[in-house]
Design an enzyme around this catalytic site. Structure first.
Site, PDB file in Angstrom:
ATOM      1  N   VAL A 269     -17.197   4.099  -3.687  1.00 16.20           N
ATOM      2  CA  VAL A 269     -17.734   2.755  -3.451  1.00 16.20           C
ATOM      3  C   VAL A 269     -19.186   2.831  -2.980  1.00 16.20           C
ATOM      4  CG1 VAL A 269     -17.496   0.688  -2.034  1.00 16.20           C
ATOM      5  CG2 VAL A 269     -15.458   1.800  -2.961  1.00 16.20           C
TER       6      VAL A 269
ATOM      7  N   LYS B 258       0.855  -1.187   0.000  1.00 18.95           N
ATOM      8  CA  LYS B 258       0.000   0.000   0.000  1.00 18.95           C
ATOM      9  C   LYS B 258       0.890   1.236   0.000  1.00 18.95           C
ATOM     10  CE  LYS B 258      -4.478   1.062   0.413  1.00 18.95           C
ATOM     11  NZ  LYS B 258      -5.648   0.390  -0.149  1.00 18.95           N
TER      12      LYS B 258
ATOM     13  N   TYR C 148     -21.507   5.017  -3.364  1.00 20.36           N
ATOM     14  CA  TYR C 148     -22.481   5.411  -4.388  1.00 20.36           C
ATOM     15  C   TYR C 148     -22.869   4.189  -5.247  1.00 20.36           C
ATOM     16  CZ  TYR C 148     -24.342   7.139  -8.762  1.00 20.36           C
ATOM     17  OH  TYR C 148     -25.143   7.314  -9.863  1.00 20.36           O
TER      18      TYR C 148
ATOM     19  N   GLY D 154     -21.001   6.634   4.287  1.00 17.67           N
ATOM     20  CA  GLY D 154     -20.069   7.078   3.244  1.00 17.67           C
ATOM     21  C   GLY D 154     -20.590   6.709   1.867  1.00 17.67           C
ATOM     22  N   VAL D 155     -20.969   7.717   1.096  1.00 23.64           N
ATOM     23  CA  VAL D 155     -21.477   7.445  -0.263  1.00 23.64           C
ATOM     24  C   VAL D 155     -20.555   8.124  -1.282  1.00 23.64           C
ATOM     25  CG1 VAL D 155     -23.850   6.849   0.251  1.00 23.64           C
ATOM     26  CG2 VAL D 155     -23.240   9.256   0.113  1.00 23.64           C
ATOM     27  N   GLY D 156     -19.272   7.826  -1.138  1.00 26.84           N
ATOM     28  CA  GLY D 156     -18.273   8.283  -2.110  1.00 26.84           C
ATOM     29  C   GLY D 156     -18.244   7.324  -3.278  1.00 26.84           C
TER      30      GLY D 156
HETATM   31  P1  NAD Z   1     -14.214   8.038  -1.158  1.00 25.79           P
HETATM   32  O1  NAD Z   1     -13.275   9.028  -0.566  1.00 25.79           O
HETATM   33  O2  NAD Z   1     -14.665   8.214  -2.551  1.00 25.79           O
HETATM   34  O3  NAD Z   1     -15.524   7.942  -0.260  1.00 25.79           O
HETATM   35  C1  NAD Z   1     -15.503   7.937   1.128  1.00 25.79           C
HETATM   36  C2  NAD Z   1     -16.681   8.799   1.570  1.00 25.79           C
HETATM   37  O4  NAD Z   1     -16.822   8.671   2.971  1.00 25.79           O
HETATM   38  C3  NAD Z   1     -16.512  10.279   1.266  1.00 25.79           C
HETATM   39  O5  NAD Z   1     -17.636  10.738   0.532  1.00 25.79           O
HETATM   40  C4  NAD Z   1     -16.409  10.925   2.635  1.00 25.79           C
HETATM   41  O6  NAD Z   1     -16.986  12.220   2.686  1.00 25.79           O
HETATM   42  C5  NAD Z   1     -17.188   9.956   3.477  1.00 25.79           C
HETATM   43  N1  NAD Z   1     -16.872   9.966   4.897  1.00 25.79           N
HETATM   44  C6  NAD Z   1     -15.678  10.077   5.510  1.00 25.79           C
HETATM   45  N2  NAD Z   1     -15.826  10.018   6.847  1.00 25.79           N
HETATM   46  C7  NAD Z   1     -17.149   9.863   7.071  1.00 25.79           C
HETATM   47  C8  NAD Z   1     -17.932   9.734   8.250  1.00 25.79           C
HETATM   48  N3  NAD Z   1     -17.382   9.751   9.454  1.00 25.79           N
HETATM   49  N4  NAD Z   1     -19.270   9.583   8.118  1.00 25.79           N
HETATM   50  C9  NAD Z   1     -19.844   9.559   6.899  1.00 25.79           C
HETATM   51  N5  NAD Z   1     -19.145   9.669   5.745  1.00 25.79           N
HETATM   52  C10 NAD Z   1     -17.820   9.827   5.836  1.00 25.79           C
HETATM   53  O7  NAD Z   1     -13.509   6.615  -0.949  1.00 25.79           O
HETATM   54  P2  NAD Z   1     -13.914   5.230  -1.603  1.00 25.79           P
HETATM   55  O8  NAD Z   1     -12.995   4.957  -2.742  1.00 25.79           O
HETATM   56  O9  NAD Z   1     -15.375   5.164  -1.805  1.00 25.79           O
HETATM   57  O10 NAD Z   1     -13.496   4.212  -0.451  1.00 25.79           O
HETATM   58  C11 NAD Z   1     -14.297   4.055   0.704  1.00 25.79           C
HETATM   59  C12 NAD Z   1     -13.691   2.965   1.597  1.00 25.79           C
HETATM   60  O11 NAD Z   1     -13.607   1.738   0.879  1.00 25.79           O
HETATM   61  C13 NAD Z   1     -12.249   3.247   2.068  1.00 25.79           C
HETATM   62  O12 NAD Z   1     -12.076   2.710   3.358  1.00 25.79           O
HETATM   63  C14 NAD Z   1     -11.397   2.482   1.079  1.00 25.79           C
HETATM   64  O13 NAD Z   1     -10.130   2.133   1.596  1.00 25.79           O
HETATM   65  C15 NAD Z   1     -12.262   1.264   0.869  1.00 25.79           C
HETATM   66  N6  NAD Z   1     -12.001   0.582  -0.384  1.00 25.79           N
HETATM   67  C16 NAD Z   1     -12.157   1.249  -1.563  1.00 25.79           C
HETATM   68  C17 NAD Z   1     -11.948   0.566  -2.745  1.00 25.79           C
HETATM   69  C18 NAD Z   1     -12.173   1.232  -4.079  1.00 25.79           C
HETATM   70  O14 NAD Z   1     -12.271   0.506  -5.087  1.00 25.79           O
HETATM   71  N7  NAD Z   1     -12.297   2.543  -4.139  1.00 25.79           N
HETATM   72  C19 NAD Z   1     -11.578  -0.786  -2.727  1.00 25.79           C
HETATM   73  C20 NAD Z   1     -11.450  -1.434  -1.491  1.00 25.79           C
HETATM   74  C21 NAD Z   1     -11.667  -0.736  -0.328  1.00 25.79           C
END
Ligand code: NAD
Length: 348
Positions: free
Chosen positions: A185, A80, A187, A181-183
Site C-alpha cells: 500500500v 478476517k 509504495y 511502511g512502504v510495502g
Molecule cells: P505490506 O506487508 O506489504 O507492507 C507493510 C510494510 O510495513 C512492510 O514493508 C514492513 O516492512 C513495514 N513495517 C512494518 N513495521 C514497520 C515499522 N514499525 N516501521 C516502518 N515500517 C514497518 O502490507 P500492506 O499490504 O502494504 O498493508 C499495510 C497496512 O495496510 C496493513 O495494516 C494492512 O492491514 C492495511 N491494509 C492493506 C490493504 C491492502 O490492500 N493491502 C487494504 C486495507 C488495509
C-alpha cells in the site's frame, strides 16, 4: 484466555480455529457480522508471539471489516482470517491448499483475499480449493487482482479531502507527507502522492523497499523509529496497527493522520486525544476501503476497473461528511464514523 471474555470480543457471530498438522497450518477465521452479506475481509500471515495476540488481531480486524464494508456501502459483512506463521519462511503450496479447505468448510459465509504477508500467487493456490476467494489475477480492464493499488488510490483521495478540510488546500503540490511502511500500500500511495507533487518522508524496516521509493519518487528516508516524530502536514501510517497511543500521540508534529494501516488507534480514547491536539484523523477503515471495494467488485461482478476507480473517489466525500459531522457534534472522527457504521449495520 476465553474468546467470549476477550477484551476485543464484540459479539462476533463465529470464531473458528483450524489446525492442519501435515502442513503446519494454524489459522483462525472470525466472522464479526453477516448482517449486510457474507463476511468479506483479507487473510493476514504474521508470526504472532502468542495465540492470544492472533485472537486479538482477528477479532479487532474482523470488526473493522464490518464497519469498513458498511461505510463503503458494500453488500458484505465483516470477517478476517489470520495464519500464524512467518510469511518469509513458513509458506508452502500445501499450506495454502489447507487454508483453502478451511475457507471452503465455512460454505461461503466468509470470503477471503490478500492482506499483510499474502500475495496474489498465494490466493491463486487457495482458489484451487475454494471459490470463496477474491483478489485473483484479472484481465486488463476488469476489476480484481492485487487490491493494494486501489487501497492506495482511496487513501490518496482521503488525503486530498483531509487537506481540503483541515488546511484549506485544493491541491497537494508541496504537501509534506510522512509515510510509515512502504510495502504494497505504502509504495503505491507514494507513487500517487509524488505524481500530485507532494514531498515524501518515508521509513520501513525493509531497506530495499525504502531505497525503491527514494530512487523512484525522490523520497527522504528516515530511521523507522523517527517517522512518527517528523514535522509534516500528514502522517500516513501504512505498516501495522496500534501505533497511535498515549506514548506516540503527544510527539506527533502533523496536522493530519491519514493512512492505510488497519486499527491505527490503540483505543477509541486515542482518537479523542488526537482531536484535543487539533490533529485531524481520517478513520482507518473509511480511508483504506479501496482494496475491499475492488475485491467486492471482482467477487460480485459489480463493475469493471473504471467503475472501481470512480467508486474510490467517494472515499474522499465520505470522509468530508465525517469531518463535518465531527466538527458539528464536537466529537472525534473515529466516534462519529463508528456510530455511522453501527447505524448502517443495525438497520440491516
Ligand atoms: P505490506 O506487508 O506489504 O507492507 C507493510 C510494510 O510495513 C512492510 O514493508 C514492513 O516492512 C513495514 N513495517 C512494518 N513495521 C514497520 C515499522 N514499525 N516501521 C516502518 N515500517 C514497518 O502490507 P500492506 O499490504 O502494504 O498493508 C499495510 C497496512 O495496510 C496493513 O495494516 C494492512 O492491514 C492495511 N491494509 C492493506 C490493504 C491492502 O490492500 N493491502 C487494504 C486495507 C488495509
Amino acid at each position: 484466555m476465553s474468546v467470549f471474555q476477550h477484551m476485543s470480543f464484540d459479539d462476533h457471530e463465529r470464531v473458528v480455529f483450524f489446525r492442519d498438522p501435515t502442513t503446519g497450518l494454524k489459522s483462525i477465521i472470525a466472522i464479526h457480522s453477516s448482517a449486510l452479506g457474507p463476511a468479506g475481509g483479507g487473510c493476514r500471515m504474521w508470526p504472532y508471539a502468542s495465540d492470544d495476540d492472533a485472537i486479538k488481531d482477528v477479532l479487532r480486524l474482523s470488526k473493522g471489516m464490518s464497519y469498513k464494508n458498511a461505510m463503503a456501502g458494500l453488500p458484505m459483512g465483516g470477517g478476517k482470517a489470520v495464519i500464524i506463521g512467518d510469511s518469509r519462511s513458513d509458506k508452502s503450496e500445501d499450506l495454502f491448499r489447507a487454508f483453502g479447505d478451511f475457507v471452503e468448510s465455512l460454505g461461503g459465509s466468509y470470503i477471503t483475499a490478500e492482506d499483510v504477508g499474502i500475495s496474489v500467487a498465494d490466493m491463486e493456490i487457495v482458489a484451487g480449493r475454494t471459490s470463496y476467494v477474491s483478489g485473483l489475477p484479472h484481465e486488463s480492464g476488469t476489476a480484481g487482482g492485487d487490491p493494494s493499488p486501489k487501497t492506495a488510490r482511496g487513501i490518496f483521495h482521503g488525503i486530498k479531502a483531509a487537506a481540503a478540510h483541515k488546511l484549506g488546500r485544493s491541491d497537494l503540490e508541496g504537501l509534506v507527507v510522512a509515510v510509515q511502511g512502504v510495502g504494497h500500500v505504502g509504495y503505491y500511495l507514494c507513487k500517487d502522492l509524488a505524481a500530485a507533487g507532494a514531498r515524501l518522508i518515508v521509513a520501513d524496516m525493509d531497506d530495499q523497499r525504502v531505497q525503491r521509493v527514494v530512487d523512484e519518487f525522490a523520497a527522504q528516508a528516515v530511521p523507522g523509529d523517527e517517522i512518527l516524530l517528523q514535522p509534516a502536514d500528514v502522517l500516513a501510517p501504512c505498516a501495522l496497527g496500534g501505533i497511535l497511543d498515549a506514548g506516540s500521540i503527544p510527539k506527533l508534529q502533523v496536522a493530519i493522520v491519514a493512512g492505510g494501516a488497519n486499527n491505527q488507534l490503540a483505543t477509541d480514547a486515542d482518537g479523542d486525544a488526537l482531536r484535543d491536539l487539533d490533529i485531524l484523523y481520517a478513520p482507518d477503515y473509511v480511508i483504506n476501503a479501496g482494496g475491499i471495494i475492488n475485491v467486492a467488485y471482482e467477487y460480485f461482478d459489480l463493475g469493471d476497473d473504471r467503475e472501481v476507480m470512480a467508486r474510490l473517489e467517494d472515499i474522499g466525500s465520505r470522509l468530508t461528511e465525517i469531518f463535518q459531522a465531527a466538527d458539528q457534534q464536537g466529537l472525534s472522527t473515529n466516534r462519529v464514523a463508528d456510530a455511522m457504521a453501527r447505524q448502517r449495520i443495525g438497520r440491516a
